[in-house]
Design an enzyme around this catalytic site. Structure first.
Site, PDB file in Angstrom:
ATOM      1  N   ARG A 188       0.842  -1.215   0.000  1.00  9.26           N
ATOM      2  CA  ARG A 188       0.000   0.000   0.000  1.00  9.26           C
ATOM      3  C   ARG A 188       0.869   1.255   0.000  1.00  9.26           C
ATOM      4  O   ARG A 188       0.459   2.317  -0.475  1.00  9.26           O
ATOM      5  CB  ARG A 188      -0.970   0.010   1.196  1.00  9.26           C
ATOM      6  N   TYR A 196     -16.513  14.211 -16.186  1.00  8.49           N
ATOM      7  CA  TYR A 196     -17.057  12.858 -16.058  1.00  8.49           C
ATOM      8  C   TYR A 196     -18.110  12.872 -14.936  1.00  8.49           C
ATOM      9  O   TYR A 196     -17.853  13.428 -13.856  1.00  8.49           O
ATOM     10  CB  TYR A 196     -15.908  11.899 -15.757  1.00  8.49           C
ATOM     11  N   ASP A 254      -7.618  17.075 -15.341  1.00  4.06           N
ATOM     12  CA  ASP A 254      -7.869  15.693 -15.722  1.00  4.06           C
ATOM     13  C   ASP A 254      -7.457  15.570 -17.190  1.00  4.06           C
ATOM     14  O   ASP A 254      -8.091  16.150 -18.078  1.00  4.06           O
ATOM     15  CB  ASP A 254      -9.355  15.345 -15.518  1.00  4.06           C
ATOM     16  N   LYS A 313      -8.241   4.233 -19.450  1.00  5.85           N
ATOM     17  CA  LYS A 313      -8.503   4.682 -20.813  1.00  5.85           C
ATOM     18  C   LYS A 313      -7.244   4.571 -21.694  1.00  5.85           C
ATOM     19  O   LYS A 313      -6.681   3.499 -21.790  1.00  5.85           O
ATOM     20  CB  LYS A 313      -9.061   6.112 -20.757  1.00  5.85           C
TER      21      LYS A 313
HETATM   22  N1  LCS Z   1     -11.916  11.100 -15.644  1.00  6.96           N
HETATM   23  C1  LCS Z   1     -12.432  10.966 -16.868  1.00  6.96           C
HETATM   24  C2  LCS Z   1     -12.246  12.054 -17.867  1.00  6.96           C
HETATM   25  C3  LCS Z   1     -13.136   9.808 -17.203  1.00  6.96           C
HETATM   26  O1  LCS Z   1     -13.627   9.705 -18.440  1.00  6.96           O
HETATM   27  C4  LCS Z   1     -13.308   8.793 -16.213  1.00  6.96           C
HETATM   28  C5  LCS Z   1     -14.071   7.553 -16.505  1.00  6.96           C
HETATM   29  C6  LCS Z   1     -12.770   8.992 -14.941  1.00  6.96           C
HETATM   30  C7  LCS Z   1     -12.060  10.148 -14.701  1.00  6.96           C
HETATM   31  C8  LCS Z   1     -12.889   7.968 -13.868  1.00  6.96           C
HETATM   32  O2  LCS Z   1     -12.024   6.915 -14.114  1.00  6.96           O
HETATM   33  P1  LCS Z   1     -12.265   5.405 -13.621  1.00  6.96           P
HETATM   34  O3  LCS Z   1     -12.479   5.473 -12.149  1.00  6.96           O
HETATM   35  O4  LCS Z   1     -13.443   4.877 -14.336  1.00  6.96           O
HETATM   36  O5  LCS Z   1     -10.986   4.731 -13.979  1.00  6.96           O
HETATM   37  N2  LCS Z   1     -14.865   7.636 -17.656  1.00  6.96           N
HETATM   38  C9  LCS Z   1     -15.705   6.736 -18.081  1.00  6.96           C
HETATM   39  C10 LCS Z   1     -16.553   6.952 -19.181  1.00  6.96           C
HETATM   40  O6  LCS Z   1     -16.646   7.976 -19.836  1.00  6.96           O
HETATM   41  N3  LCS Z   1     -17.250   5.856 -19.395  1.00  6.96           N
HETATM   42  O7  LCS Z   1     -17.014   4.894 -18.437  1.00  6.96           O
HETATM   43  C11 LCS Z   1     -15.995   5.389 -17.536  1.00  6.96           C
END
Ligand code: LCS
Length: 391
Positions: free
Chosen positions: A58, A111, A183, A208
């Protein structure tokens, strides 16, 4: 292997990789939760920070560190912190930098769960957030208060692809002794490096483009300087939202092909955006490097490509969009983005559903908007699939 002076493509392949005792070309996976001390004194000295070494996964782990160092180098940052998801990374930065009585200015187009994290958990903790159209700088300035600690922007924003000027936002933040967090999920360091434009912290959903293969959920925080790193590491140690060694290994493998994947994503996306723009069934298209994009000049200034995401609206509104999503064959109807395969989804009923209609309206997320995450398939096959679905 040190690659600090190397070009970006070379860094993608070599960053974060150090000499291995057996000469392994690929860093091994240290799938262990804990590390043996040589003696009680050694253990105490590691805990006291007098000696360097790993204690407990951790807190740190060689496989995780290798991936963190690699992406910190790609972003031009001081260090990075691997998290269990993008949301864990975003939660950690707010937990590290805000407390009861503080204020945040956040882009309206973010998001969905980022919006709800601030409106729900952090609101209950006494942190107040003003959502503003940050693509308009005067909206940021007008909403700064004495207690503003963070300006948080997502650029391009999910799913509208609204662009916020990073350099100017950093100037506004620093004038008010606030921190600018960006972000950078949609661009990845291949096409945008916010720290070079003055941002203090970058967050990623590595789920992503960074990992790129739709088989990992992970996040990352990249910081510019040591003090900020210490704050983030302390918070992450306390809250525990860390990434694990295996997922770190997969992300580190993924970024070796980041630059070539991004090239294909962007090349395909530009062709599809142009195809959609001239199609009679399409009402509007948003893609940062189309001249019709409202912040086209800003996108050209801070991005080195338009990226791999497009959002668009069909003339028949939601009904037409729904029909299209049910008719595509090659494009998969699924949320998430940034993988090698093309995905299509409907933000209002899926990724941005939890925001509620009012917040979506403020963010410009119409009920008919469709989002396409363009993969690396042959673009003619993709256009043929989209075309048959629209007909
Ligand atoms: N920031 C952005 C710009 C994102 O598109 C997402 C997830 C996150 C943060 C959060 O990341 P995660 O915890 O899912 O790794 N975006 C998603 C979307 O547009 N569709 O499904 C997940």
């Amino acid at each position: 292997m040190s690659s600090e002076k190397a070009k970006f493509e070379t860094k993608c392949v070599h960053a974060g990789i150090e000499e291995d005792v057996y000469g392994a070309v690929v860093p091994p996976i240290y799938q262990t939760s804990t590390f043996k001390f040589k003696s009680a004194k050694h253990g105490a000295s590691l805990f006291a920070g007098e000696e360097k070494g790993h204690i407990y996964t951790r807190m740190s782990n060689p496989t995780i560190n290798a991936m963190e160092n690699a992406i910190a180098e790609l972003e031009g940052g001081y260090k990075a912190l691997g998290c269990g998801s993008g949301m864990a990374a975003i939660h950690t930065v707010f937990a590290a930098l805000t407390g009861c009585g503080d204020h945040v200015v956040c882009s309206t187009a973010v998001y969905g769960p980022t919006n709800t994290l601030l409106r729900d958990i952090f609101k209950r903790m006494g942190v107040e957030t003003t959502f503003a159209d940050t693509s308009n700088l005067s909206e940021i300035e007008a909403n700064i208060k004495k207690n503003t600690k963070i300006i948080y922007i997502e650029t391009p924003g999910n799913p509208t692809l609204a662009i916020t000027d990073i350099e100017k936002s950093a100037e506004i933040a620093h004038k008010s002794k606030a921190v600018l967090i960006v972000d950078n999920t949609f661009m990845s360091p291949a096409y945008q490096r916010p720290l070079e434009f003055g941002a203090d912290v970058v967050v990623h959903s590595m789920t992503k483009f960074l990992n790129g293969h739709a088989d990992v959920v992970a996040g990352l925080i990249v910081v510019k300087e040591e003090e900020m790193y210490k704050k983030m590491r302390k918070t992450l140690n306390q809250t525990g939202g860390v990434i694990d060694p295996f997922n770190s290994f997969l992300v580190h493998r993924g970024i070796k092909t980041l630059s070539i994947r991004m090239e294909r994503h962007a090349e395909n996306a530009m062709k599809i955006a142009k195809f959609l723009e001239q199609h009679p069934a399409v009402e509007s298209v948003s893609y940062p490097w189309l001249e019709s994009h409202p912040q086209y000049d800003m996108a050209k200034k801070q991005q080195t490509s338009g990226g791999g995401i497009i959002s668009f609206e069909l003339k028949g509104g939601f009904a037409a969009g729904e029909k299209m999503m049910n008719t595509v064959k090659l494009c998969a109807l699924a949320v998430s983005l940034g993988g090698v395969e093309t995905l299509i989804q409907h933000p209002a009923s899926m990724t941005h559903f939890t925001m509620g209609q009012e917040a979506r309206k403020a963010a410009g997320i119409t009920e008919g908007l469709v989002r396409l995450s363009v993969g690396i398939e042959n673009v003619d096959d993709l256009i043929a699939d989209i075309n048959q679905a629209m007909e």
